[in-house]
Design an enzyme around this catalytic site. Structure first.
Site, PDB file in Angstrom:
ATOM      1  N   ASN A  87      34.824  44.078  40.803  1.00 54.48           N
ATOM      2  CA  ASN A  87      34.607  43.642  42.179  1.00 54.48           C
ATOM      3  C   ASN A  87      33.127  43.457  42.486  1.00 54.48           C
ATOM      4  OD1 ASN A  87      37.304  43.805  42.403  1.00 54.48           O
ATOM      5  ND2 ASN A  87      37.349  45.680  43.590  1.00 54.48           N
ATOM      6  N   VAL A  88      32.881  42.520  43.365  1.00 56.64           N
ATOM      7  CA  VAL A  88      31.503  42.188  43.722  1.00 56.64           C
ATOM      8  C   VAL A  88      31.213  42.601  45.162  1.00 56.64           C
ATOM      9  CG1 VAL A  88      31.342  40.296  42.042  1.00 56.64           C
ATOM     10  CG2 VAL A  88      32.246  39.812  44.330  1.00 56.64           C
TER      11      VAL A  88
ATOM     12  N   HIS B 257      30.732  42.250  37.080  1.00 59.79           N
ATOM     13  CA  HIS B 257      30.691  40.850  37.545  1.00 59.79           C
ATOM     14  C   HIS B 257      29.623  40.626  38.619  1.00 59.79           C
ATOM     15  CE1 HIS B 257      35.097  39.977  36.114  1.00 59.79           C
ATOM     16  NE2 HIS B 257      34.231  40.048  35.129  1.00 59.79           N
TER      17      HIS B 257
ATOM     18  N   CYS C  29      17.211  33.717  42.173  1.00 66.58           N
ATOM     19  CA  CYS C  29      16.497  32.450  42.277  1.00 66.58           C
ATOM     20  C   CYS C  29      16.816  31.612  41.039  1.00 66.58           C
ATOM     21  CB  CYS C  29      14.986  32.717  42.366  1.00 66.58           C
ATOM     22  SG  CYS C  29      14.004  31.207  42.255  1.00 66.58           S
TER      23      CYS C  29
ATOM     24  N   CYS D 243      14.794  30.706  47.955  1.00 63.96           N
ATOM     25  CA  CYS D 243      13.840  31.749  47.575  1.00 63.96           C
ATOM     26  C   CYS D 243      12.503  31.435  48.249  1.00 63.96           C
ATOM     27  CB  CYS D 243      13.708  31.694  46.048  1.00 63.96           C
ATOM     28  SG  CYS D 243      12.522  32.833  45.343  1.00 63.96           S
TER      29      CYS D 243
ATOM     30  N   GLY E  69      44.559  47.883  40.019  1.00 61.57           N
ATOM     31  CA  GLY E  69      44.461  46.671  40.831  1.00 61.57           C
ATOM     32  C   GLY E  69      43.809  45.486  40.154  1.00 61.57           C
ATOM     33  N   THR E  70      44.093  45.328  38.858  1.00 62.28           N
ATOM     34  CA  THR E  70      43.580  44.130  38.190  1.00 62.28           C
ATOM     35  C   THR E  70      44.726  43.396  37.511  1.00 62.28           C
ATOM     36  OG1 THR E  70      42.079  43.251  36.510  1.00 62.28           O
ATOM     37  CG2 THR E  70      42.823  45.510  36.173  1.00 62.28           C
TER      38      THR E  70
ATOM     39  N   GLU F 113      52.417  45.197  40.679  1.00 60.10           N
ATOM     40  CA  GLU F 113      53.357  44.472  39.809  1.00 60.10           C
ATOM     41  C   GLU F 113      52.975  44.629  38.338  1.00 60.10           C
ATOM     42  OE1 GLU F 113      51.223  40.132  40.312  1.00 60.10           O
ATOM     43  OE2 GLU F 113      52.686  40.769  41.840  1.00 60.10           O
TER      44      GLU F 113
HETATM   45  P1  NAD Z   1      43.216  39.419  40.732  1.00 60.38           P
HETATM   46  O1  NAD Z   1      43.131  38.801  42.086  1.00 60.38           O
HETATM   47  O2  NAD Z   1      43.427  38.547  39.561  1.00 60.38           O
HETATM   48  O3  NAD Z   1      44.413  40.478  40.718  1.00 60.38           O
HETATM   49  C1  NAD Z   1      44.564  41.463  41.688  1.00 60.38           C
HETATM   50  C2  NAD Z   1      45.581  42.461  41.178  1.00 60.38           C
HETATM   51  O4  NAD Z   1      45.651  43.530  42.110  1.00 60.38           O
HETATM   52  C3  NAD Z   1      47.000  41.901  41.029  1.00 60.38           C
HETATM   53  O5  NAD Z   1      47.511  42.273  39.765  1.00 60.38           O
HETATM   54  C4  NAD Z   1      47.781  42.571  42.180  1.00 60.38           C
HETATM   55  O6  NAD Z   1      49.126  42.817  41.836  1.00 60.38           O
HETATM   56  C5  NAD Z   1      47.018  43.853  42.344  1.00 60.38           C
HETATM   57  N1  NAD Z   1      47.045  44.430  43.686  1.00 60.38           N
HETATM   58  C6  NAD Z   1      46.976  43.790  44.879  1.00 60.38           C
HETATM   59  N2  NAD Z   1      46.964  44.675  45.886  1.00 60.38           N
HETATM   60  C7  NAD Z   1      47.027  45.914  45.316  1.00 60.38           C
HETATM   61  C8  NAD Z   1      47.032  47.236  45.838  1.00 60.38           C
HETATM   62  N3  NAD Z   1      46.985  47.483  47.143  1.00 60.38           N
HETATM   63  N4  NAD Z   1      47.098  48.271  44.958  1.00 60.38           N
HETATM   64  C9  NAD Z   1      47.142  48.045  43.624  1.00 60.38           C
HETATM   65  N5  NAD Z   1      47.148  46.815  43.075  1.00 60.38           N
HETATM   66  C10 NAD Z   1      47.079  45.760  43.918  1.00 60.38           C
HETATM   67  O7  NAD Z   1      41.910  40.314  40.569  1.00 60.38           O
HETATM   68  P2  NAD Z   1      41.075  40.786  39.294  1.00 60.38           P
HETATM   69  O8  NAD Z   1      41.997  41.208  38.199  1.00 60.38           O
HETATM   70  O9  NAD Z   1      40.048  41.699  39.792  1.00 60.38           O
HETATM   71  O10 NAD Z   1      40.339  39.480  38.715  1.00 60.38           O
HETATM   72  C11 NAD Z   1      39.872  38.435  39.449  1.00 60.38           C
HETATM   73  C12 NAD Z   1      38.361  38.302  39.611  1.00 60.38           C
HETATM   74  O11 NAD Z   1      38.201  38.164  40.997  1.00 60.38           O
HETATM   75  C13 NAD Z   1      37.451  39.436  39.250  1.00 60.38           C
HETATM   76  O12 NAD Z   1      36.447  38.927  38.456  1.00 60.38           O
HETATM   77  C14 NAD Z   1      36.786  39.899  40.558  1.00 60.38           C
HETATM   78  O13 NAD Z   1      35.381  39.974  40.393  1.00 60.38           O
HETATM   79  C15 NAD Z   1      37.046  38.794  41.504  1.00 60.38           C
HETATM   80  N6  NAD Z   1      37.352  39.186  42.901  1.00 60.38           N
HETATM   81  C16 NAD Z   1      36.700  40.229  43.478  1.00 60.38           C
HETATM   82  C17 NAD Z   1      37.014  40.604  44.775  1.00 60.38           C
HETATM   83  C18 NAD Z   1      36.268  41.754  45.383  1.00 60.38           C
HETATM   84  O14 NAD Z   1      35.110  41.995  45.040  1.00 60.38           O
HETATM   85  N7  NAD Z   1      36.905  42.512  46.278  1.00 60.38           N
HETATM   86  C19 NAD Z   1      38.006  39.934  45.487  1.00 60.38           C
HETATM   87  C20 NAD Z   1      38.645  38.851  44.877  1.00 60.38           C
HETATM   88  C21 NAD Z   1      38.324  38.503  43.567  1.00 60.38           C
END
Ligand code: NAD
Length: 246
Positions: free
Chosen positions: A106-107, A123, A131, A152, A191-192, A219
């Site tokens: 997450n970012v 990430h 810049c 910048c 949550g990935t 899921e």
């Molecule tokens: P993804 O969007 O591909 O998948 C999200 C996963 O989280 C899914 O498998 C889903 O079933 C699960 N999920 C959703 N809600 C949940 C909950 N409450 N509890 C548990 N699981 C839950 O995300 P990813 O795998 O992180 O990959 C996508 C890319 O998107 C990453 O590189 C990330 O940097 C970026 N991203 C980051 C953010 C953020 O910083 N918050 C938001 C969106 C995307």
């Protein structure tokens, strides 16, 4: 965090309680309960765009204004978001385990906001910019941005200091992650979707080194096949239940 809830199987409780080196990998799902959309969820205003079309160096080269408008919208949502119980338990885990590593995709910066000190933001961070001429990075936390796209002080454009699709990750962060994964005895994957590389392969590294893997997700994912246990549900509910004191 001394004792775990009685609703959790005893052997799982013991494993969690007695682990020495713990690694946690998080994805967008950990922040979903803070109101931050995942990439694969509904994106409201931006639903006509896929992240893969905006979070790329080619999109930025072609239309930096469009890319920055999307980031400004995301930053606006994230600025209002607070860490949820999942982020807070992970911050407590950092205190509880003598050897603990958090790797987040997450970012959004919410793990730090929850109190985590050592976070591998593999990430990048969307509050930091880079810049495109000098490569220097700095934090730009203004919401909304008064200038889109922002520049910048040298006059060149800045871009979000995040890793876009098609770009390489910082090798130092990869090495640091790999070291933790090869030495951990317990890995949480939370949550990935497990499809964005190279993080999607990280659980296999831990598995090969003998770690026990607990997945928490709404899921099934490709990681479910190698996880020792997959807990289905919201991380903001499951994590507090796992670490609840009786
Ligand atoms: P993804 O969007 O591909 O998948 C999200 C996963 O989280 C899914 O498998 C889903 O079933 C699960 N999920 C959703 N809600 C949940 C909950 N409450 N509890 C548990 N699981 C839950 O995300 P990813 O795998 O992180 O990959 C996508 C890319 O998107 C990453 O590189 C990330 O940097 C970026 N991203 C980051 C953010 C953020 O910083 N918050 C938001 C969106 C995307």
């Amino acid at each position: 965090m001394e004792k775990l809830s009685s609703s959790i199987p005893r052997d799982l409780k013991l494993r969690i309680q007695n682990a020495k080196h713990v690694v946690v990998i998080t994805g967008a799902g950990i922040s979903a309960e803070s109101g931050i959309p995942t990439f694969r969820g509904e994106d409201g205003l931006w639903k006509n765009y896929r992240a893969e079309e905006l979070a790329t160096p080619w999109a930025f080269e072609k239309n930096p204004e469009l890319v920055w408008k999307w980031y400004d919208w995301r930053r606006g949502i994230i600025a209002k978001a607070a860490p949820n119980p999942g982020h807070i338990i992970i911050a407590e885990m950092e205190q509880f385990y003598p050897n603990f590593t958090l790797i987040t995709q997450n970012v959004d910066g919410l793990h730090r906001k929850a109190g985590c000190k050592n976070v591998i933001e593999i990430h990048g961070n969307l509050w930091r910019v880079r810049c495109i001429r000098e490569g220097k990075t700095f934090y730009l936390e203004e919401v909304p941005l008064h200038e889109i796209p922002p520049h910048c002080s040298c006059g060149a454009l800045v871009r979000p200091d995040v890793v876009w699709f098609g770009e390489s990750l910082d090798p130092t962060l990869i090495r640091k992650s790999q070291k933790a994964l090869t030495t951990c005895d317990l890995l949480f994957v939370i949550g990935t979707s497990g499809i964005v590389q190279p993080v999607a392969s990280f659980p296999s590294i831990a598995k090969q080194s003998g770690a026990f893997i607990i997945e928490i997700n709404l899921e099934p994912t490709p990681i479910s096949a190698i996880a020792n246990i997959s807990l289905r549900g919201k991380s903001g509910e499951i994590l507090p239940a796992l670490f609840k004191t009786d």
